[in-house]
Motif scaffolding. Structure first.
Motif, short mmCIF file in Angstrom:
data_model
loop_
_atom_site.label_atom_id
_atom_site.label_comp_id
_atom_site.label_asym_id
_atom_site.label_seq_id
_atom_site.Cartn_x
_atom_site.Cartn_y
_atom_site.Cartn_z
N LYS A 1 -0.49 3.63 0.48
CA LYS A 1 0.64 4.36 1.09
C LYS A 1 1.02 5.53 0.20
O LYS A 1 1.04 5.42 -1.02
CB LYS A 1 1.85 3.46 1.28
CG LYS A 1 1.62 2.34 2.27
CD LYS A 1 2.87 1.54 2.47
CE LYS A 1 2.66 0.42 3.48
NZ LYS A 1 3.89 -0.36 3.69
N ASN A 2 1.36 6.66 0.83
CA ASN A 2 1.80 7.85 0.12
C ASN A 2 3.29 8.05 0.39
O ASN A 2 3.69 8.27 1.53
CB ASN A 2 1.02 9.09 0.57
CG ASN A 2 -0.46 8.96 0.25
OD1 ASN A 2 -0.82 8.38 -0.77
ND2 ASN A 2 -1.30 9.50 1.13
N ALA A 3 4.09 7.91 -0.64
CA ALA A 3 5.54 8.07 -0.52
C ALA A 3 5.91 9.52 -0.80
O ALA A 3 5.56 10.05 -1.86
CB ALA A 3 6.27 7.15 -1.48
N GLU A 4 6.59 10.14 0.12
CA GLU A 4 7.00 11.54 -0.02
C GLU A 4 8.51 11.63 0.11
O GLU A 4 9.11 11.10 1.05
CB GLU A 4 6.34 12.39 1.06
CG GLU A 4 6.69 13.87 0.97
CD GLU A 4 6.06 14.67 2.08
OE1 GLU A 4 6.35 15.88 2.16
OE2 GLU A 4 5.31 14.08 2.87
N VAL A 5 9.15 12.29 -0.86
CA VAL A 5 10.60 12.48 -0.85
C VAL A 5 10.93 13.75 -0.07
O VAL A 5 10.44 14.84 -0.40
CB VAL A 5 11.15 12.57 -2.29
CG1 VAL A 5 12.67 12.81 -2.25
CG2 VAL A 5 10.84 11.31 -3.06
N ARG A 6 11.71 13.60 0.93
CA ARG A 6 12.06 14.71 1.80
C ARG A 6 13.57 14.88 1.81
O ARG A 6 14.32 13.92 1.93
CB ARG A 6 11.55 14.45 3.22
CG ARG A 6 11.80 15.59 4.21
CD ARG A 6 11.04 15.32 5.50
NE ARG A 6 11.42 14.04 6.07
CZ ARG A 6 12.45 13.87 6.92
NH1 ARG A 6 13.19 14.90 7.27
NH2 ARG A 6 12.72 12.68 7.39
N GLU B 1 18.29 12.66 0.01
CA GLU B 1 16.85 12.50 -0.16
C GLU B 1 16.39 11.25 0.58
O GLU B 1 16.94 10.17 0.38
CB GLU B 1 16.50 12.41 -1.65
CG GLU B 1 16.80 13.69 -2.43
CD GLU B 1 16.41 13.57 -3.89
OE1 GLU B 1 16.07 12.44 -4.30
OE2 GLU B 1 16.46 14.59 -4.60
N VAL C 1 12.95 8.92 1.72
CA VAL C 1 11.56 8.61 1.39
C VAL C 1 10.80 8.44 2.69
O VAL C 1 11.11 7.56 3.50
CB VAL C 1 11.48 7.33 0.54
CG1 VAL C 1 10.03 6.98 0.25
CG2 VAL C 1 12.26 7.49 -0.75
N ASP C 2 9.81 9.31 2.87
CA ASP C 2 8.98 9.28 4.07
C ASP C 2 7.64 8.68 3.69
O ASP C 2 6.78 9.34 3.08
CB ASP C 2 8.81 10.68 4.64
CG ASP C 2 8.12 10.67 5.99
OD1 ASP C 2 7.92 9.56 6.53
OD2 ASP C 2 7.78 11.75 6.49
N SER C 3 7.43 7.43 4.00
CA SER C 3 6.19 6.72 3.64
C SER C 3 5.27 6.70 4.85
O SER C 3 5.62 6.24 5.92
CB SER C 3 6.50 5.31 3.16
OG SER C 3 7.13 4.58 4.19
N THR C 4 4.09 7.19 4.64
CA THR C 4 3.07 7.20 5.69
C THR C 4 1.78 6.59 5.16
O THR C 4 1.46 6.71 3.96
CB THR C 4 2.78 8.64 6.15
OG1 THR C 4 2.39 9.41 5.01
CG2 THR C 4 4.03 9.25 6.78
N SER D 1 -2.15 6.18 4.54
CA SER D 1 -3.28 7.09 4.37
C SER D 1 -4.31 6.86 5.46
O SER D 1 -4.19 5.96 6.28
CB SER D 1 -3.90 6.91 2.99
OG SER D 1 -4.40 5.59 2.87
#
Length: 258
Positions: free
Chosen positions: A80-85, A67, A69-72, A74
């Motif tokens: 910041k929006n942290a997305e688990v990929r 897993e 963490v893809d932080s991009t 806004s």
């Protein structure tokens, strides 16, 4: 049904013939994960088995799901929006076998012997397969470095360190003495292989000629024996016919006297 039939088996992962990772493999991983025993520290392993005949190296590649963490940022730039990929990461693998399997394979390989293929041909074939595997690995390294430079892949310091170690182990071909020594050693080895192949060919031809001479002598003796047997049979037939003729003439003379 699975737990009843395969009660003693332990699921460690799944495999595919690939030859590359596909998007549906993550879905299959989520399904297989349900059959892993609870509390197991080993995650399901995904193995790609390359069945192509031109594959020279080990045809298996293992992966595990990690897993990231893809932080991009806004659109506003303040939050910041942290997305688990989830993605596949490479796992080092080794192909082994039980002792009984190794013994069985060894006995099978001993029985497999092609007399039409010489030792030199097998050596050359092994060297060609090794060089093709080396070429494949070098192309893979080049593709990885190009992907890192272009930003399509992240830099892995372990891979870069291994590449640097490989390059450091290469001989320095700029030194004339080292180049000459390598050429002399290579020529000596090739001369020994050539002489061995030549001697083996001459010995094989001598054995073939001797075998043919022996076969011709045995065939000639058999034919001579057959001819002698036929001639003796003909003599016996002639003698029996003469006896019959003599007996017939004697009977005729006795009848005439009576």
């Amino acid at each position: 049904m699975f737990r009843k039939v395969n009660a003693k088996e332990r699921v460690v992962g799944f495999y595919s013939t690939g030859p590359q990772i596909r998007p549906n493999d993550l879905r299959i991983h989520s399904l297989v994960k349900r059959f892993v025993p609870p509390g197991s520290s080993t995650p399901p392993v995904f193995v790609i088995i390359d069945v192509r005949p031109d594959r020279e190296s080990i045809p298996t590649t293992a992966y595990k799901v990690v897993e990231e963490v893809d932080s991009t940022k806004s659109s506003g730039g303040s939050s910041k929006n942290a997305e688990v990929r989830k993605s596949f990461a490479h796992v080092s693998s080794l192909i082994g076998a039980l002792e009984a399997e190794e013994v069985g394979v060894e006995h099978l390989l001993r029985d497999i012997n092609d007399p039409t293929v010489s030792t030199v041909a097998s050596l050359i074939k092994a060297k060609m397969s090794g060089l093709s595997a080396l070429t494949e690995k070098l192309v893979e390294m080049k593709d990885y470095l190009e992907a890192v430079v272009e930003g399509r892949m992240k830099v892995n310091q372990d891979i870069v360190a291994n590449m640097q170690t490989i390059l450091n182990l290469l001989p320095n071909l700029n030194v004339e003495e080292l180049v000459r020594a390598m050429l002399v050693k290579t020529n000596d080895m090739h001369m020994v292989i050539y002489l061995s192949a030549l001697i083996r060919s001459v010995i094989a031809l001598h054995d073939l000629v001797n075998n043919k001479i022996k076969y011709n002598l045995e065939v000639g003796e058999d034919e001579a024996g057959k001819k002698e047997g036929e001639s003796s049979k003909e003599k016996k037939v002639d003698e029996s016919e003469k006896k019959k003729e003599d007996e017939g003439e004697e009977k005729k003379e006795d009848d005439a006297k009576k």
